[in-house]
Design an enzyme around this catalytic site. Structure first.
Site, PDB file in Angstrom:
ATOM      1  N   ALA A   1      -2.550  -3.764  -6.880  1.00 19.14           N
ATOM      2  CA  ALA A   1      -2.779  -2.376  -6.511  1.00 19.14           C
ATOM      3  C   ALA A   1      -2.975  -2.331  -4.996  1.00 19.14           C
ATOM      4  O   ALA A   1      -3.321  -3.341  -4.389  1.00 19.14           O
ATOM      5  CB  ALA A   1      -4.022  -1.871  -7.227  1.00 19.14           C
TER       6      ALA A   1
ATOM      7  N   GLY B   1      -2.661  -5.888 -10.197  1.00 16.41           N
ATOM      8  CA  GLY B   1      -1.763  -4.890 -10.762  1.00 16.41           C
ATOM      9  C   GLY B   1      -0.318  -5.386 -10.849  1.00 16.41           C
ATOM     10  O   GLY B   1       0.451  -4.900 -11.696  1.00 16.41           O
TER      11      GLY B   1
ATOM     12  N   GLU C   1      -0.200  -7.243 -14.017  1.00 17.66           N
ATOM     13  CA  GLU C   1      -0.363  -6.259 -15.099  1.00 17.66           C
ATOM     14  C   GLU C   1       0.951  -5.508 -15.334  1.00 17.66           C
ATOM     15  O   GLU C   1       1.348  -5.261 -16.468  1.00 17.66           O
ATOM     16  CB  GLU C   1      -1.491  -5.285 -14.752  1.00 17.66           C
TER      17      GLU C   1
ATOM     18  N   GLU D   1      -8.869  -9.746  -9.209  1.00 10.70           N
ATOM     19  CA  GLU D   1      -9.698  -8.556  -8.968  1.00 10.70           C
ATOM     20  C   GLU D   1     -11.168  -8.869  -8.772  1.00 10.70           C
ATOM     21  O   GLU D   1     -11.863  -8.212  -7.998  1.00 10.70           O
ATOM     22  CB  GLU D   1      -9.544  -7.560 -10.125  1.00 10.70           C
TER      23      GLU D   1
HETATM   24  N1  CAA Z   1      -3.320  -3.875  -0.913  1.00 12.55           N
HETATM   25  C1  CAA Z   1      -3.170  -3.469   0.357  1.00 12.55           C
HETATM   26  N2  CAA Z   1      -2.861  -4.301   1.376  1.00 12.55           N
HETATM   27  C2  CAA Z   1      -2.689  -5.595   1.064  1.00 12.55           C
HETATM   28  C3  CAA Z   1      -2.832  -6.092  -0.240  1.00 12.55           C
HETATM   29  C4  CAA Z   1      -3.157  -5.167  -1.275  1.00 12.55           C
HETATM   30  N3  CAA Z   1      -3.277  -5.532  -2.546  1.00 12.55           N
HETATM   31  N4  CAA Z   1      -2.608  -7.414  -0.228  1.00 12.55           N
HETATM   32  C5  CAA Z   1      -2.337  -7.744   1.042  1.00 12.55           C
HETATM   33  N5  CAA Z   1      -2.373  -6.645   1.824  1.00 12.55           N
HETATM   34  C6  CAA Z   1      -2.096  -6.564   3.257  1.00 12.55           C
HETATM   35  C7  CAA Z   1      -3.112  -7.334   4.078  1.00 12.55           C
HETATM   36  O1  CAA Z   1      -4.227  -6.520   4.381  1.00 12.55           O
HETATM   37  C8  CAA Z   1      -2.318  -7.702   5.308  1.00 12.55           C
HETATM   38  O2  CAA Z   1      -2.266  -6.555   6.120  1.00 12.55           O
HETATM   39  P1  CAA Z   1      -2.259  -6.701   7.727  1.00 12.55           P
HETATM   40  O3  CAA Z   1      -1.016  -7.462   8.042  1.00 12.55           O
HETATM   41  O4  CAA Z   1      -2.268  -5.286   8.184  1.00 12.55           O
HETATM   42  O5  CAA Z   1      -3.529  -7.449   8.067  1.00 12.55           O
HETATM   43  C9  CAA Z   1      -0.916  -7.921   4.754  1.00 12.55           C
HETATM   44  O6  CAA Z   1      -0.873  -7.253   3.485  1.00 12.55           O
HETATM   45  C10 CAA Z   1      -0.554  -9.374   4.545  1.00 12.55           C
HETATM   46  O7  CAA Z   1      -1.596  -9.995   3.807  1.00 12.55           O
HETATM   47  P2  CAA Z   1      -2.139 -11.449   4.179  1.00 12.55           P
HETATM   48  O8  CAA Z   1      -2.370 -11.534   5.631  1.00 12.55           O
HETATM   49  O9  CAA Z   1      -3.260 -11.721   3.273  1.00 12.55           O
HETATM   50  O10 CAA Z   1      -0.853 -12.337   3.816  1.00 12.55           O
HETATM   51  P3  CAA Z   1      -0.751 -13.724   3.083  1.00 12.55           P
HETATM   52  O11 CAA Z   1       0.691 -14.021   2.989  1.00 12.55           O
HETATM   53  O12 CAA Z   1      -1.679 -14.698   3.710  1.00 12.55           O
HETATM   54  O13 CAA Z   1      -1.312 -13.475   1.581  1.00 12.55           O
HETATM   55  C11 CAA Z   1      -1.510 -12.370  -0.539  1.00 12.55           C
HETATM   56  C12 CAA Z   1      -0.629 -12.625   0.703  1.00 12.55           C
HETATM   57  C13 CAA Z   1      -1.678 -13.665  -1.344  1.00 12.55           C
HETATM   58  C14 CAA Z   1      -0.818 -11.346  -1.392  1.00 12.55           C
HETATM   59  C15 CAA Z   1      -2.910 -11.887  -0.076  1.00 12.55           C
HETATM   60  O14 CAA Z   1      -2.737 -10.804   0.811  1.00 12.55           O
HETATM   61  C16 CAA Z   1      -3.786 -11.391  -1.188  1.00 12.55           C
HETATM   62  O15 CAA Z   1      -4.418 -12.188  -1.851  1.00 12.55           O
HETATM   63  N6  CAA Z   1      -3.841 -10.066  -1.370  1.00 12.55           N
HETATM   64  C17 CAA Z   1      -4.746  -9.456  -2.321  1.00 12.55           C
HETATM   65  C18 CAA Z   1      -4.186  -9.527  -3.709  1.00 12.55           C
HETATM   66  C19 CAA Z   1      -5.105  -8.840  -4.662  1.00 12.55           C
HETATM   67  O16 CAA Z   1      -6.304  -8.975  -4.610  1.00 12.55           O
HETATM   68  N7  CAA Z   1      -4.512  -8.077  -5.588  1.00 12.55           N
HETATM   69  C20 CAA Z   1      -5.288  -7.383  -6.555  1.00 12.55           C
HETATM   70  C21 CAA Z   1      -5.581  -6.012  -6.045  1.00 12.55           C
HETATM   71  S1  CAA Z   1      -6.717  -5.181  -7.070  1.00 12.55           S
HETATM   72  C22 CAA Z   1      -5.810  -4.637  -8.379  1.00 12.55           C
HETATM   73  O17 CAA Z   1      -4.662  -4.917  -8.513  1.00 12.55           O
HETATM   74  C23 CAA Z   1      -6.622  -3.768  -9.297  1.00 12.55           C
HETATM   75  C24 CAA Z   1      -6.001  -3.431 -10.565  1.00 12.55           C
HETATM   76  O18 CAA Z   1      -6.008  -4.192 -11.511  1.00 12.55           O
HETATM   77  C25 CAA Z   1      -5.464  -2.080 -10.788  1.00 12.55           C
END
Ligand code: CAA
Length: 692
Positions: free
Chosen positions: A62, A102, A105, A125
């Site tokens: 998400a 998400g 999911e 999450e």
């Molecule tokens: N939402 C919004 N922005 C996100 C994002 C997300 N889920 N995941 C990453 N980004 C953004 C980061 O903030 C970053 O932005 P900037 O360049 O502006 O700083 C950019 O994307 C790149 O991210 P990273 O620097 O972290 O890049 P990476 O290649 O080192 O890692 C990644 C990539 C493994 C996807 C890592 O970003 C990550 O772990 N992201 C979070 C994933 C996550 O937690 N997903 C679950 C979300 S909650 C959910 O999904 C709830 C639900 O069930 C409905």
């Protein structure tokens, strides 16, 4: 290119999500996917649908930035997945990069999942203080069983596609082109009826013991946190109630978790950590040098720990000591650390030898002449450090970075003895240096942009979180912790017992309170600093209750006696004699002890950090309040779910923080007062300055 492209491969409709950088489920994505599904439903010539991510990854979750939006404006991930679940034709998720949260999911809402073998899938999450809110808690246990689903959802760690394949979460590993493989798979399955749906399956291995064990486990692994217990409740529902009931319950619990201060704190840290890598004036074009070899001066606890970071990253290290026996001892400690890791199965003995093979021990400082970076890690004494930097200036090759691991001293003064102050920087590692993730990168007045940018890149390479700070006594972390230590001693002076003060911070979620921490670090260090500061200020020799404890030879854990007593378990035990010493001290100073509540203790300690943090911000020593939070979480064990001290204060309301500081006799920093008067938070302050 639109946010979701529709392209035909004969009888298969391909929906490509284009939302760089990580294809998060932002506004526009659900609309695009639903439109694609409608198009596929309406067209008899479409037999199956493939959903794939454009660019470097499938959907990474998400969009965390939309979590603050009102519910009706949030992207409709649940609606999209419901539509997929009821869809009459086969749908195939084609996964590369990461399918997280998400994203996984969404993939589990599809009929089938294929992936390239280096893809990763997971439900992270919990790391954001929320829970899988779009069916993850109900579907994952139905695919991988209760035990594995709990493990994945409670750790938040992803698994590789190959493991997911073995678990049945991925139906096929595609070698070669993912899209071609996914389309081929979709065609093979185009006529499968009835369509298999995860929501129709039972949960394997769902005994009451599995959930009871999980509940017991999180008491230790996630002490004080909300979302892990909600995750367990929901996983149990997956096993015990119809899918629809679990699905509905999940929506409510997701909102409960998302709107909690804990989730706001963890989300704040997620973005603050990424933001801290941005330094005004440093761009992608700032030249950096690749660090191919490192020199370390000092093979003590710090030097050895620092060396391990480089060895782990495959960078050869030359380590220098003044005497052979100290060098041998240092090397033996490094080897023992690695061997212990191997014994725990986290490394092979070959890995140990590979790392040790990259290490060159010597008592000859001139051996550092070819090193790309040299880090001095000797004890805190300006004269000793100046002497070393004078020698390094003569030995090091042009362009080498000359770094000091000082935790308090003036890096400008250290740089001043060299002919190349632009190459000098502070790299402050935290003990144990091979474990703690924080690296304070101290930018001195003349440090060049290139040296700074190289140091930031190096931090990433050796898997540290690098935060840039300015020069002052103690930089950010230790300057704040000194203030915190002063306040802790004062609280005891006024009447509290050390163990109650520590307990008040343990209750906030810190693994160690101020006295447990000083016993671990060594009481003689703080003692020497207090003596030195008094001398510099021309004041009388400090004579607090803690100074008296140190003067009895009790230096903390290393002498098995400090504020507390220690046995081999290293668990602190209060000592009656020390309690008496404190009481005698109060009597001698004419202090009538009063009762101090845990609440007062927590507030005074936490807010002393915040108040000093606000001064640090005003002075420009830290760039952002978020940087201070990152420093406290990765360097001092402040619980991430509180978001760090500055975010914690913002959650409490800055005007109540100001009122409490005044009530307990501390003078609020002008910045803190201003923000409180304007009804703002520290995040507002960062945003005001374009650094949020
Ligand atoms: N939402 C919004 N922005 C996100 C994002 C997300 N889920 N995941 C990453 N980004 C953004 C980061 O903030 C970053 O932005 P900037 O360049 O502006 O700083 C950019 O994307 C790149 O991210 P990273 O620097 O972290 O890049 P990476 O290649 O080192 O890692 C990644 C990539 C493994 C996807 C890592 O970003 C990550 O772990 N992201 C979070 C994933 C996550 O937690 N997903 C679950 C979300 S909650 C959910 O999904 C709830 C639900 O069930 C409905």
């Amino acid at each position: 290119m639109s946010i979701v492209d529709q392209t035909r491969q004969d009888d298969v409709l391909v929906l490509t999500i284009n939302n760089p950088p990580v294809n998060a489920f932002s506004p526009g994505v659900p609309e695009g996917l639903k439109a694609g599904l409608d198009a596929a439903a309406a067209d008899d010539t479409v037999r199956a649908v493939v959903i794939i991510g454009g660019g470097r990854t499938f959907v990474a979750g998400a969009d965390i930035r939309t979590f603050n939006l009102p519910r009706e404006q949030s992207p409709d991930l649940r609606g999209t997945i419901q539509k997929l679940d009821g869809f009459a034709k086969p749908t195939v998720a084609a996964i590369h990069g990461t399918a997280l949260g998400g994203g996984l999911e969404l993939a589990m809402g599809c009929t089938y999942r294929v992936a390239v073998k280096d893809a990763q899938v997971g439900l992270p999450e919990v790391k954001l203080g929320v829970l899988p809110g779009a069916g993850g808690t109900q579907r994952l246990p139905r695919v991988v069983g209760a035990q594995k689903a709990l493990e994945m959802m409670l750790s938040g760690n992803p698994i590789r596609a190959t493991e997911a394949h073995q678990l049945g979460l991925i139906d096929r590993i595609v070698d070669g082109d993912l899209l071609a493989g996914a389309v081929e798979f979709a065609r093979e399955m185009a006529d499968a009826r009835p369509l298999p749906r995860i929501s129709d399956r039972p949960v394997e291995g769902a005994s009451p013991e599995v959930f009871a064990a999980a509940r017991e486990g999180i008491k230790k692994s996630h002490r004080g946190q909300l979302s892990p217990s909600l995750i367990i409740d929901l996983a149990e529902m997956a096993a015990t109630v119809p899918f629809q009931q679990g699905w509905d319950a999940e929506a409510g619990k997701f909102m409960e978790a998302k709107d909690s201060p804990q989730s706001r704190g963890l989300r704040h840290i997620f973005f603050a950590e990424r933001e801290s890598a941005r330094i005004p004036g440093i761009t992608k074009d700032t030249p950096t040098t690749e660090i191919k070899s490192a020199g370390i001066i000092g093979a003590g606890t710090m030097g050895g720990g620092i060396a391990m970071n480089f060895l782990n990253a495959g960078i050869p290290v030359t380590i220098v000591e003044t005497a052979q026996d100290a060098l041998d001892r240092g090397l033996a400690v490094i080897r023992r650390n690695y061997e212990n890791t191997a014994k725990k199965g986290r490394m092979t003995m070959d890995d140990v030898e590979t790392r040790m093979g990259l290490l060159t021990p010597t008592v000859d400082m001139t051996a550092l002449k070819d090193a790309d970076i040299i880090i001095e890690a000797v004890y805190e004494n300006m004269d000793v450090k100046k002497d070393i930097f004078t020698k390094l200036d003569a030995i090091a090759k042009p362009g080498a970075i000359l770094a000091s691991n000082t935790s308090t001293l003036d890096v400008n003064e250290i740089a001043s003895v060299t002919t190349r102050p632009e190459s000098v920087i502070g790299l402050h590692f935290f003990s144990p240096a091979n474990v703690m993730k924080l690296l304070e990168i101290v930018r001195a007045d003349k440090t060049s942009d290139s040296v700074l940018a190289t140091s930031m890149a190096l931090a990433k390479k050796i898997r540290k979180v690098g935060v840039v700070v300015g020069v002052c006594d103690g930089f950010v972390g230790n300057r704040m912790v000194h203030r915190y230590g002063d306040e802790a001693r004062k609280i005891v002076e006024e009447g509290a017992r050390p163990e109650d003060v520590d307990a008040s911070m343990n209750a906030l979620g810190l693994p160690m309170g101020p006295f447990q921490m000083s016993d671990m670090a060594g009481l003689d260090i703080g003692y020497a600093i207090r003596q030195h500061q008094a001398k510099v200020a021309g004041k009388l020799k400090p004579d607090g209750w803690l100074d008296r404890i140190v003067e009895r030879g009790r230096k903390g854990q290393k002498t098995q006696a400090g504020i507390y007593d220690y046995d081999e378990t290293r668990r602190p035990k209060p000592n009656a004699e020390m309690q008496q010493l404190i009481e005698d001290y109060r009597a001698e100073k004419g202090i009538t002890p009063r009762e101090i509540t845990p609440e007062e203790s927590t507030k005074r300690l936490a807010y002393s950090l915040v108040n000093e943090g606000a001064k640090i911000l005003e002075e420009g020593i830290a760039q952002r309040a978020g940087d201070i939070d990152v420093i406290y979480i990765y360097g001092y064990g402040f619980p991430a779910y509180r978001g760090g001290p500055m975010q914690y204060a913002s959650e409490q309301g800055l005007s109540s923080v100001v009122a409490d500081l005044e009530k307990y006799g501390q003078t609020p920093a002008p910045l803190l007062k201003r923000l409180a008067d304007e009804g703002k938070t520290f995040a507002d302050y960062d945003a005001e300055r374009g650094r949020g």
